[in-house]
Design an enzyme around this catalytic site. Structure first.
Site, PDB file in Angstrom:
ATOM      1  N   CYS A   1      -2.013   4.484   7.698  1.00  0.00           N
ATOM      2  CA  CYS A   1      -0.694   4.163   7.118  1.00  0.00           C
ATOM      3  C   CYS A   1       0.370   5.196   7.470  1.00  0.00           C
ATOM      4  O   CYS A   1       1.558   4.965   7.247  1.00  0.00           O
ATOM      5  CB  CYS A   1      -0.796   4.010   5.608  1.00  0.00           C
ATOM      6  SG  CYS A   1      -2.023   2.800   5.108  1.00  0.00           S
TER       7      CYS A   1
ATOM      8  N   ASN B   1       1.035  -4.150   1.578  1.00  0.00           N
ATOM      9  CA  ASN B   1       0.873  -2.910   2.354  1.00  0.00           C
ATOM     10  C   ASN B   1       0.478  -3.297   3.785  1.00  0.00           C
ATOM     11  O   ASN B   1      -0.620  -3.811   4.004  1.00  0.00           O
ATOM     12  CB  ASN B   1      -0.213  -2.057   1.682  1.00  0.00           C
ATOM     13  CG  ASN B   1      -0.472  -0.756   2.405  1.00  0.00           C
ATOM     14  OD1 ASN B   1      -0.042  -0.566   3.540  1.00  0.00           O
ATOM     15  ND2 ASN B   1      -1.194   0.135   1.750  1.00  0.00           N
TER      16      ASN B   1
ATOM     17  N   HIS C   1       6.105   4.958   3.026  1.00  0.00           N
ATOM     18  CA  HIS C   1       5.093   3.942   3.289  1.00  0.00           C
ATOM     19  C   HIS C   1       4.995   3.013   2.082  1.00  0.00           C
ATOM     20  O   HIS C   1       4.926   3.464   0.940  1.00  0.00           O
ATOM     21  CB  HIS C   1       3.749   4.618   3.556  1.00  0.00           C
ATOM     22  CG  HIS C   1       2.608   3.652   3.545  1.00  0.00           C
ATOM     23  ND1 HIS C   1       2.621   2.500   4.304  1.00  0.00           N
ATOM     24  CD2 HIS C   1       1.446   3.646   2.850  1.00  0.00           C
ATOM     25  CE1 HIS C   1       1.506   1.830   4.080  1.00  0.00           C
ATOM     26  NE2 HIS C   1       0.783   2.498   3.201  1.00  0.00           N
TER      27      HIS C   1
END
Ligand code: ACO
Length: 325
Positions: A119, A282, A252
């Site tokens: 990520c 996500n 993020h």
């Protein structure tokens, strides 16, 4: 004269199918897994995610995002001399997805490679491309984050499968005498590898080990909140700027609670944080460039503003990039 790198175009791409929490709850119920829109929204802020069809590849999404970024920058693929692509869900073990994208865009000879920092991948990729441009050897880079995380999820594990989605984001990063990227700082702590991993590998024609994403959600939550705040302060200190200089924080997009906690620790109002996790879930390395592109195209982000882009994720990895847009 000092050379900087500067973002001149952004683009993003999503698979066609949006899956709401309610639809997901029905699909999971058919497998005997119980979840609800209420649980997902209250714990994560996620309302829907996009899921790629079987015939859609990470390369497809990356190429789509890259084309839009090139168009916004007003340049053609031929002008690109570097492609850095962040992904943890490449289409093949090798060649890199960056090379597959290069071929699809009809670019010849430009350097192309993947970066794997889960990520944090886009922030890592941007930092690498910035350093390569500042040497003076490269002039124009495509920096891409692209993922199809839905293919590494265990759809019987409700603690992870409701959290992720698929997508891609891209920027064109060009050499410039005006800044540009002001500070990039990356970190990792490999001793925390087990709290978020997909540990399987291809070995002698078989998948050996667990091929699915596994996560200790609470451990990830605590680490993410701790590092995002200090990482933002680190890049601000490099540029001798105060938190009040941040026009937009783009962390993020893992969970709205992580985003709000980070903003609170920085004493930054929630209204200065770009949030797309509600719409996209996500999307790992794609989340930051996707959020950036959304806010550029809807007019919130304008030229001259200061942005802090932040990655955090598996590795454990984290980092921030401070830039003048
Ligand atoms: N639907 C319904 N119930 C669920 C679900 C679900 N999808 N998932 C878990 N539960 C249940 C659990 O079984 C547990 O039930 P129990 O009390 O009967 O045992 C209960 O909900 C609470 O579970 P917790 O894990 O304690 O829930 P928590 O409040 O910690 O939220 C979450 C879990 C959302 C994963 C949270 O820990 C979190 O956000 N962590 C950050 C991790 C993250 O966002 N990761 C993304 C990848 S990492 C990255 O990108 C940086």
């Amino acid at each position: 004269m000092r050379t900087y790198s500067r973002i001149t175009g952004t683009g993003s791409a999503l698979p066609q199918r949006a899956v709401s929490n309610a639809e997901l709850a029905v699909e999971l119920a058919q497998r005997g897994i119980e979840t609800s829109d209420d649980w997902i929204v209250s714990r994560t802020g996620i309302r829907q995610r996009f899921i790629a069809s079987a015939d859609c590849s990470t390369t497809d999404l990356a190429v789509d995002a890259a084309r839009k970024a090139l168009e916004m920058a007003g340049v053609t693929a031929d002008d690109v001399d570097l492609i850095v692509l962040a992904t943890s869900t490449p289409d093949q073990v090798f060649p890199s997805t960056a090379c597959l994208v290069q071929a699809r865009l009809g670019i010849r000879g430009a350097a192309a490679f993947d970066v794997q920092a889960v990520c944090s991948g886009f922030v890592y990729a941007l930092t690498v491309a910035d350093a390569m441009i500042r040497t003076g050897t490269y002039r124009r880079a495509l920096v891409i984050g692209a993922e199809i995380f839905s293919r590494i999820l265990d759809w019987t594990d409700r603690t992870t499968c409701v959290l992720f989605g698929d997508g891609a984001g891209a920027v064109v990063l060009e050499s410039s005498i005006e800044p540009g990227l002001l500070s990039c700082r990356l970190h990792a702590d490999g001793s925390q590898a087990k709290i978020l991993c997909a540990a399987g590998r291809v070995d002698s024609g078989q998948i050996v080990g667990d091929p699915f994403l596994r996560m200790d959600g609470q451990a990830v939550f605590k680490l993410a909140v701790n590092v995002l705040d200090s990482s933002a302060r680190e890049v601000l200190a490099d540029a001798k700027l105060d938190v009040t200089a941040i026009d937009w924080l783009i962390p993020h997009q893992a969970n709205v609670r992580i985003l709000s906690a980070t903003a609170r620790k920085l004493d930054l109002p929630d209204s200065r944080v770009i949030v797309t996790v509600d719409q996209h879930g996500n999307t790992s390395a794609a989340s930051v460039p996707l959020a950036l592109d959304v806010a550029v195209r809807d007019g919130r982000i304008t030229r001259g503003q200061h942005l802090v882009l932040q990655g955090v994720g598996g590795g454990f990895t984290w980092g921030s990039v401070l830039l003048r847009f």
